[in-house]
Design a protein around this motif. Structure first.
Motif, PDB file in Angstrom:
ATOM      1  N   ALA A  47       0.830  -1.215   0.000  1.00  0.00           N
ATOM      2  CA  ALA A  47       0.000   0.000   0.000  1.00  0.00           C
ATOM      3  C   ALA A  47       0.861   1.260   0.000  1.00  0.00           C
ATOM      4  N   ARG A  48       2.086   1.165   0.472  1.00  0.00           N
ATOM      5  CA  ARG A  48       3.024   2.295   0.466  1.00  0.00           C
ATOM      6  C   ARG A  48       3.831   2.357  -0.817  1.00  0.00           C
ATOM      7  N   GLY A  49       3.593   1.403  -1.724  1.00  0.00           N
ATOM      8  CA  GLY A  49       4.308   1.408  -2.997  1.00  0.00           C
ATOM      9  C   GLY A  49       5.577   0.590  -3.003  1.00  0.00           C
ATOM     10  N   ILE A  50       5.837  -0.167  -1.935  1.00  0.00           N
ATOM     11  CA  ILE A  50       7.024  -1.020  -1.878  1.00  0.00           C
ATOM     12  C   ILE A  50       6.796  -2.203  -2.816  1.00  0.00           C
ATOM     13  N   ARG A  51       7.749  -2.471  -3.689  1.00  0.00           N
ATOM     14  CA  ARG A  51       7.647  -3.542  -4.674  1.00  0.00           C
ATOM     15  C   ARG A  51       8.880  -4.436  -4.598  1.00  0.00           C
ATOM     16  N   VAL A  52       8.814  -5.546  -5.310  1.00  0.00           N
ATOM     17  CA  VAL A  52       9.936  -6.476  -5.436  1.00  0.00           C
ATOM     18  C   VAL A  52      10.456  -6.327  -6.859  1.00  0.00           C
ATOM     19  N   CYS A  53      11.767  -6.183  -7.010  1.00  0.00           N
ATOM     20  CA  CYS A  53      12.330  -5.995  -8.352  1.00  0.00           C
ATOM     21  C   CYS A  53      11.946  -7.162  -9.259  1.00  0.00           C
ATOM     22  N   LYS A  54      11.884  -6.885 -10.532  1.00  0.00           N
ATOM     23  CA  LYS A  54      11.418  -7.861 -11.525  1.00  0.00           C
ATOM     24  C   LYS A  54      12.193  -9.186 -11.458  1.00  0.00           C
ATOM     25  N   ASP A  55      13.516  -9.107 -11.360  1.00  0.00           N
ATOM     26  CA  ASP A  55      14.331 -10.333 -11.321  1.00  0.00           C
ATOM     27  C   ASP A  55      13.962 -11.240 -10.153  1.00  0.00           C
ATOM     28  N   TRP A  56      13.626 -10.649  -9.011  1.00  0.00           N
ATOM     29  CA  TRP A  56      13.338 -11.448  -7.824  1.00  0.00           C
ATOM     30  C   TRP A  56      11.980 -12.125  -7.853  1.00  0.00           C
ATOM     31  N   HIS A  57      11.180 -11.828  -8.841  1.00  0.00           N
ATOM     32  CA  HIS A  57       9.934 -12.583  -8.990  1.00  0.00           C
ATOM     33  C   HIS A  57      10.275 -14.017  -9.410  1.00  0.00           C
ATOM     34  N   ASN A  58      11.434 -14.193  -9.996  1.00  0.00           N
ATOM     35  CA  ASN A  58      11.957 -15.518 -10.337  1.00  0.00           C
ATOM     36  C   ASN A  58      12.706 -16.036  -9.107  1.00  0.00           C
ATOM     37  N   ILE A  59      12.159 -17.054  -8.487  1.00  0.00           N
ATOM     38  CA  ILE A  59      12.728 -17.548  -7.225  1.00  0.00           C
ATOM     39  C   ILE A  59      14.176 -18.018  -7.374  1.00  0.00           C
ATOM     40  N   LYS A  60      14.530 -18.565  -8.529  1.00  0.00           N
ATOM     41  CA  LYS A  60      15.910 -19.025  -8.719  1.00  0.00           C
ATOM     42  C   LYS A  60      16.885 -17.853  -8.725  1.00  0.00           C
ATOM     43  N   LEU A  61      16.487 -16.737  -9.319  1.00  0.00           N
ATOM     44  CA  LEU A  61      17.348 -15.551  -9.308  1.00  0.00           C
ATOM     45  C   LEU A  61      17.456 -14.970  -7.902  1.00  0.00           C
ATOM     46  N   TRP A  65      20.981 -14.586  -5.779  1.00  0.00           N
ATOM     47  CA  TRP A  65      21.410 -13.354  -5.111  1.00  0.00           C
ATOM     48  C   TRP A  65      21.631 -13.602  -3.621  1.00  0.00           C
ATOM     49  N   ALA A  66      20.697 -14.295  -2.987  1.00  0.00           N
ATOM     50  CA  ALA A  66      20.776 -14.538  -1.545  1.00  0.00           C
ATOM     51  C   ALA A  66      22.085 -15.231  -1.180  1.00  0.00           C
ATOM     52  N   LYS A  67      22.425 -16.263  -1.916  1.00  0.00           N
ATOM     53  CA  LYS A  67      23.650 -17.019  -1.607  1.00  0.00           C
ATOM     54  C   LYS A  67      24.889 -16.182  -1.876  1.00  0.00           C
ATOM     55  N   GLU A  68      24.860 -15.383  -2.939  1.00  0.00           N
ATOM     56  CA  GLU A  68      26.016 -14.537  -3.268  1.00  0.00           C
ATOM     57  C   GLU A  68      26.180 -13.374  -2.300  1.00  0.00           C
ATOM     58  N   SER A  69      25.110 -13.005  -1.626  1.00  0.00           N
ATOM     59  CA  SER A  69      25.172 -11.839  -0.736  1.00  0.00           C
ATOM     60  C   SER A  69      25.268 -12.212   0.743  1.00  0.00           C
ATOM     61  N   GLY A  70      25.549 -13.479   1.038  1.00  0.00           N
ATOM     62  CA  GLY A  70      25.834 -13.874   2.407  1.00  0.00           C
ATOM     63  C   GLY A  70      24.686 -14.469   3.201  1.00  0.00           C
ATOM     64  N   TYR A  71      23.609 -14.882   2.534  1.00  0.00           N
ATOM     65  CA  TYR A  71      22.498 -15.474   3.279  1.00  0.00           C
ATOM     66  C   TYR A  71      22.918 -16.757   3.976  1.00  0.00           C
ATOM     67  N   PRO A  88      18.479  -5.926  -5.202  1.00  0.00           N
ATOM     68  CA  PRO A  88      19.857  -6.191  -4.766  1.00  0.00           C
ATOM     69  C   PRO A  88      20.571  -4.962  -4.214  1.00  0.00           C
ATOM     70  N   LYS A  89      20.284  -3.791  -4.754  1.00  0.00           N
ATOM     71  CA  LYS A  89      20.965  -2.575  -4.298  1.00  0.00           C
ATOM     72  C   LYS A  89      20.424  -2.064  -2.958  1.00  0.00           C
ATOM     73  N   ASN A  90      19.214  -2.475  -2.586  1.00  0.00           N
ATOM     74  CA  ASN A  90      18.600  -1.953  -1.366  1.00  0.00           C
ATOM     75  C   ASN A  90      18.409  -3.010  -0.277  1.00  0.00           C
ATOM     76  N   CYS A  91      18.944  -4.200  -0.477  1.00  0.00           N
ATOM     77  CA  CYS A  91      18.736  -5.266   0.509  1.00  0.00           C
ATOM     78  C   CYS A  91      20.033  -5.900   0.959  1.00  0.00           C
ATOM     79  N   THR A  92      19.986  -6.387   2.177  1.00  0.00           N
ATOM     80  CA  THR A  92      21.108  -7.108   2.762  1.00  0.00           C
ATOM     81  C   THR A  92      20.523  -8.125   3.740  1.00  0.00           C
ATOM     82  N   TRP A  93      21.377  -8.881   4.401  1.00  0.00           N
ATOM     83  CA  TRP A  93      20.944  -9.881   5.384  1.00  0.00           C
ATOM     84  C   TRP A  93      21.433  -9.472   6.752  1.00  0.00           C
TER      85      TRP A  93
END
Length: 149
Positions: A47-61, A65-71, A88-93
């Motif tokens: 409702a605040r306009g927060i979305r998920v980037c297009k690539d992340w709609h694909n669970i494999k992508l 990213w998760a594994k490459e970024s330290g999950y 990817p630019k706005n998220c971390t673990w």
């Protein structure tokens, strides 16, 4: 019956085979918050306009990213900017206990080059939280509060 028909037609019925992993739930919940209007959290995200980037709609992508970024298990996805999208630019673990401190409700202060939540500041400098917050809300600066400590 559906599985039997799929087997007979040479299909296993599997889509990605990732649903047994904790990260699958992270992905599902992230999408739910942003796109499912019936979700209790939708008001705070979609409702605040927060979305998920297009690539992340694909669970494999997303998994890649998760594994490459330290999950690893025990970590939770964190948006660096609470007004930004999941990307990817706005998220971390981060650890769950740190996640609870990173909400829009938390008031952050800077003192001596350090950024702390008000509660952590009070703990670090042995201040009474209610008195400290009253003084801040009254308009006193951190420096003035610390001088009068």
């Amino acid at each position: 019956l559906k599985k039997e028909i799929a087997r007979e037609m040479g299909k296993s019925g599997k889509t990605h085979g990732l649903s047994k992993y904790k990260l699958y739930d992270v992905h599902r919940q992230m999408l739910r918050r942003c796109y499912n209007k019936k979700s209790k959290d939708y008001i705070l995200y979609g409702a605040r306009g927060i979305r998920v980037c297009k690539d992340w709609h694909n669970i494999k992508l997303f998994f890649k990213w998760a594994k490459e970024s330290g999950y690893r298990e025990g970590l939770t996805i964190e948006r660096i900017s609470s007004n930004g999208n999941y990307s990817p630019k706005n998220c971390t673990w981060i650890a769950n206990e740190l996640q609870a401190k990173n909400t829009r409700r938390i008031r952050w202060i800077e003192y001596n080059g350090e950024r702390l939540s008000c509660s952590d500041f009070c703990i670090k400098y042995n201040l009474k939280y209610r008195s400290f917050m009253s003084s801040l809300n009254y308009g006193n600066s951190i420096e003035k509060i610390m001088r009068n400590k």
